[in-house]
Every structure is written in structure tokens, then in C-alpha cells.
Design a protein around this motif. Sequence first.
Motif, PDB file in Angstrom:
ATOM      1  N   ILE A  35       0.881  -1.168   0.000  1.00  0.00           N
ATOM      2  CA  ILE A  35       0.000   0.000   0.000  1.00  0.00           C
ATOM      3  C   ILE A  35       0.918   1.217   0.000  1.00  0.00           C
ATOM      4  N   GLY A  36       0.910   1.970  -1.077  1.00  0.00           N
ATOM      5  CA  GLY A  36       1.782   3.128  -1.192  1.00  0.00           C
ATOM      6  C   GLY A  36       2.565   3.061  -2.479  1.00  0.00           C
ATOM      7  N   PRO A  37       3.589   3.820  -2.647  1.00  0.00           N
ATOM      8  CA  PRO A  37       4.176   4.723  -1.661  1.00  0.00           C
ATOM      9  C   PRO A  37       3.302   5.960  -1.437  1.00  0.00           C
ATOM     10  N   PHE A  38       3.477   6.532  -0.270  1.00  0.00           N
ATOM     11  CA  PHE A  38       2.743   7.727   0.093  1.00  0.00           C
ATOM     12  C   PHE A  38       3.559   8.944  -0.296  1.00  0.00           C
ATOM     13  N   SER A  39       2.880   9.991  -0.683  1.00  0.00           N
ATOM     14  CA  SER A  39       3.587  11.226  -1.024  1.00  0.00           C
ATOM     15  C   SER A  39       4.200  11.807   0.256  1.00  0.00           C
ATOM     16  N   PRO A  40       5.323  12.510   0.150  1.00  0.00           N
ATOM     17  CA  PRO A  40       6.053  12.972   1.336  1.00  0.00           C
ATOM     18  C   PRO A  40       5.228  13.720   2.384  1.00  0.00           C
ATOM     19  N   PRO A  41       4.295  14.603   2.021  1.00  0.00           N
ATOM     20  CA  PRO A  41       3.585  15.275   3.116  1.00  0.00           C
ATOM     21  C   PRO A  41       2.538  14.381   3.791  1.00  0.00           C
ATOM     22  N   SER A  42       2.212  13.232   3.198  1.00  0.00           N
ATOM     23  CA  SER A  42       1.198  12.346   3.768  1.00  0.00           C
ATOM     24  C   SER A  42       1.756  11.590   4.963  1.00  0.00           C
ATOM     25  N   GLU A  43       0.873  11.293   5.865  1.00  0.00           N
ATOM     26  CA  GLU A  43       1.224  10.468   7.015  1.00  0.00           C
ATOM     27  C   GLU A  43       0.230   9.334   7.099  1.00  0.00           C
ATOM     28  N   PHE A  44       0.700   8.159   7.465  1.00  0.00           N
ATOM     29  CA  PHE A  44      -0.165   7.009   7.687  1.00  0.00           C
ATOM     30  C   PHE A  44      -0.236   6.837   9.193  1.00  0.00           C
ATOM     31  N   VAL A  45      -1.326   7.330   9.789  1.00  0.00           N
ATOM     32  CA  VAL A  45      -1.456   7.391  11.242  1.00  0.00           C
ATOM     33  C   VAL A  45      -2.282   6.214  11.753  1.00  0.00           C
ATOM     34  N   SER A  46      -2.430   6.123  13.061  1.00  0.00           N
ATOM     35  CA  SER A  46      -3.112   4.977  13.673  1.00  0.00           C
ATOM     36  C   SER A  46      -4.544   4.820  13.162  1.00  0.00           C
ATOM     37  N   GLU A  47      -5.220   5.925  12.894  1.00  0.00           N
ATOM     38  CA  GLU A  47      -6.590   5.828  12.361  1.00  0.00           C
ATOM     39  C   GLU A  47      -6.585   5.171  10.977  1.00  0.00           C
ATOM     40  N   ASP A  48      -5.536   5.428  10.200  1.00  0.00           N
ATOM     41  CA  ASP A  48      -5.419   4.808   8.882  1.00  0.00           C
ATOM     42  C   ASP A  48      -5.205   3.303   9.009  1.00  0.00           C
ATOM     43  N   PHE A  49      -4.410   2.887   9.990  1.00  0.00           N
ATOM     44  CA  PHE A  49      -4.211   1.459  10.225  1.00  0.00           C
ATOM     45  C   PHE A  49      -5.531   0.794  10.615  1.00  0.00           C
ATOM     46  N   ALA A  50      -6.304   1.475  11.465  1.00  0.00           N
ATOM     47  CA  ALA A  50      -7.594   0.916  11.877  1.00  0.00           C
ATOM     48  C   ALA A  50      -8.534   0.780  10.681  1.00  0.00           C
ATOM     49  N   MET A  51      -8.555   1.790   9.819  1.00  0.00           N
ATOM     50  CA  MET A  51      -9.409   1.734   8.637  1.00  0.00           C
ATOM     51  C   MET A  51      -8.945   0.644   7.674  1.00  0.00           C
ATOM     52  N   LEU A  52      -7.640   0.508   7.507  1.00  0.00           N
ATOM     53  CA  LEU A  52      -7.090  -0.530   6.636  1.00  0.00           C
ATOM     54  C   LEU A  52      -7.432  -1.918   7.173  1.00  0.00           C
ATOM     55  N   GLU A  53      -7.355  -2.093   8.483  1.00  0.00           N
ATOM     56  CA  GLU A  53      -7.713  -3.380   9.090  1.00  0.00           C
ATOM     57  C   GLU A  53      -9.188  -3.696   8.853  1.00  0.00           C
ATOM     58  N   THR A  54     -10.048  -2.716   9.028  1.00  0.00           N
ATOM     59  CA  THR A  54     -11.484  -2.913   8.787  1.00  0.00           C
ATOM     60  C   THR A  54     -11.744  -3.286   7.337  1.00  0.00           C
ATOM     61  N   TYR A  55     -11.099  -2.585   6.423  1.00  0.00           N
ATOM     62  CA  TYR A  55     -11.255  -2.865   4.990  1.00  0.00           C
ATOM     63  C   TYR A  55     -10.787  -4.278   4.661  1.00  0.00           C
ATOM     64  N   GLU A  56      -9.597  -4.651   5.154  1.00  0.00           N
ATOM     65  CA  GLU A  56      -9.057  -5.990   4.886  1.00  0.00           C
ATOM     66  C   GLU A  56      -9.982  -7.070   5.428  1.00  0.00           C
ATOM     67  N   MET A  57     -10.481  -6.859   6.632  1.00  0.00           N
ATOM     68  CA  MET A  57     -11.391  -7.854   7.210  1.00  0.00           C
ATOM     69  C   MET A  57     -12.642  -8.000   6.355  1.00  0.00           C
ATOM     70  N   LYS A  58     -13.198  -6.881   5.931  1.00  0.00           N
ATOM     71  CA  LYS A  58     -14.442  -6.919   5.162  1.00  0.00           C
ATOM     72  C   LYS A  58     -14.233  -7.499   3.768  1.00  0.00           C
ATOM     73  N   LYS A  59     -13.195  -7.086   3.074  1.00  0.00           N
ATOM     74  CA  LYS A  59     -13.013  -7.450   1.673  1.00  0.00           C
ATOM     75  C   LYS A  59     -12.272  -8.761   1.455  1.00  0.00           C
ATOM     76  N   ARG A  60     -11.392  -9.153   2.370  1.00  0.00           N
ATOM     77  CA  ARG A  60     -10.545 -10.300   2.069  1.00  0.00           C
ATOM     78  C   ARG A  60     -10.504 -11.355   3.162  1.00  0.00           C
ATOM     79  N   VAL A  61     -10.426 -10.953   4.401  1.00  0.00           N
ATOM     80  CA  VAL A  61     -10.074 -11.886   5.459  1.00  0.00           C
ATOM     81  C   VAL A  61     -11.276 -12.613   6.058  1.00  0.00           C
ATOM     82  N   ARG A  62     -12.382 -11.930   6.281  1.00  0.00           N
ATOM     83  CA  ARG A  62     -13.500 -12.513   7.021  1.00  0.00           C
ATOM     84  C   ARG A  62     -14.001 -13.813   6.394  1.00  0.00           C
ATOM     85  N   ARG A  63     -14.198 -13.822   5.076  1.00  0.00           N
ATOM     86  CA  ARG A  63     -14.710 -15.029   4.419  1.00  0.00           C
ATOM     87  C   ARG A  63     -13.696 -16.167   4.467  1.00  0.00           C
TER      88      ARG A  63
END
Length: 126
Positions: A35-63
Amino acid sequence: DPQAHTAFLTTSRLLAREAGLRPGEQAVIVNGRLIGPFSPPSEFVSEDFAMLETYEMKKRVRRVAQAIEDVLADGTELDALAYANLVSVASSIIYADQQPDPSEAGLFDSAPRARTSNYRLLSGSY
């Protein structure tokens, strides 16, 4: 521990080079996907990790996790690490299988392969 730190930096540099990241670029690897690369001014913060985890669970992992639990319903026990590794590898393989072959799409502009539900034909009792 200086030796562990040096080993970590060496491994990180090798991984970044294999992933195609240039010095200073940041990215996240989740379930074998970059996932990335991110542009230099962007930050991947804890809220982004939480959202990514939710997305992964919903789209790929849960089933995948549910299918594994159905297969293991015969009483087979896995410790948490073995279970996490199994779900991660299985979801990565299934996701990779659903992606079009870039060489085919590039050469012939073919459409992506259709998704199938053949896995639903599995009985879950092995």
C-alpha cells in the motif's frame, strides 16, 4: 542491541528495494500487498491502520477465516500465531488468484478474469 538494529536495517532496506521503493518513500505491506508509496507530506497514522484493518477484514479476510473455521470444525486446534499465519497466507493467495495477469492485459488488453465461487462447492469436512 546494536547487532539486532543493524540486522533490522539491512532487512528493511532489502525489503524496500524488492518492493520498488526509493529512499525516503514510505509504504505499508499488508497481507502480502504493498500500500503506497505515500507522497512525502502524507502520514499514515493509527486511524489509517484501523481503517485498513477494517477494509481488509471486510473485503478479504472474514470469508477466508470463516472457511478455515468451517474446515477446522472437526476439533483441530491451532494456536493464535498458526491461525493468523494460515488466514494471512490463504487470503493473500486467494486475492492474488483473482488479479488479472499483467502480461496478458498489457499485450492483448484482455478483461480481468471473472470471479468465481467454486470454493463454495467445498463441503468443509475433511
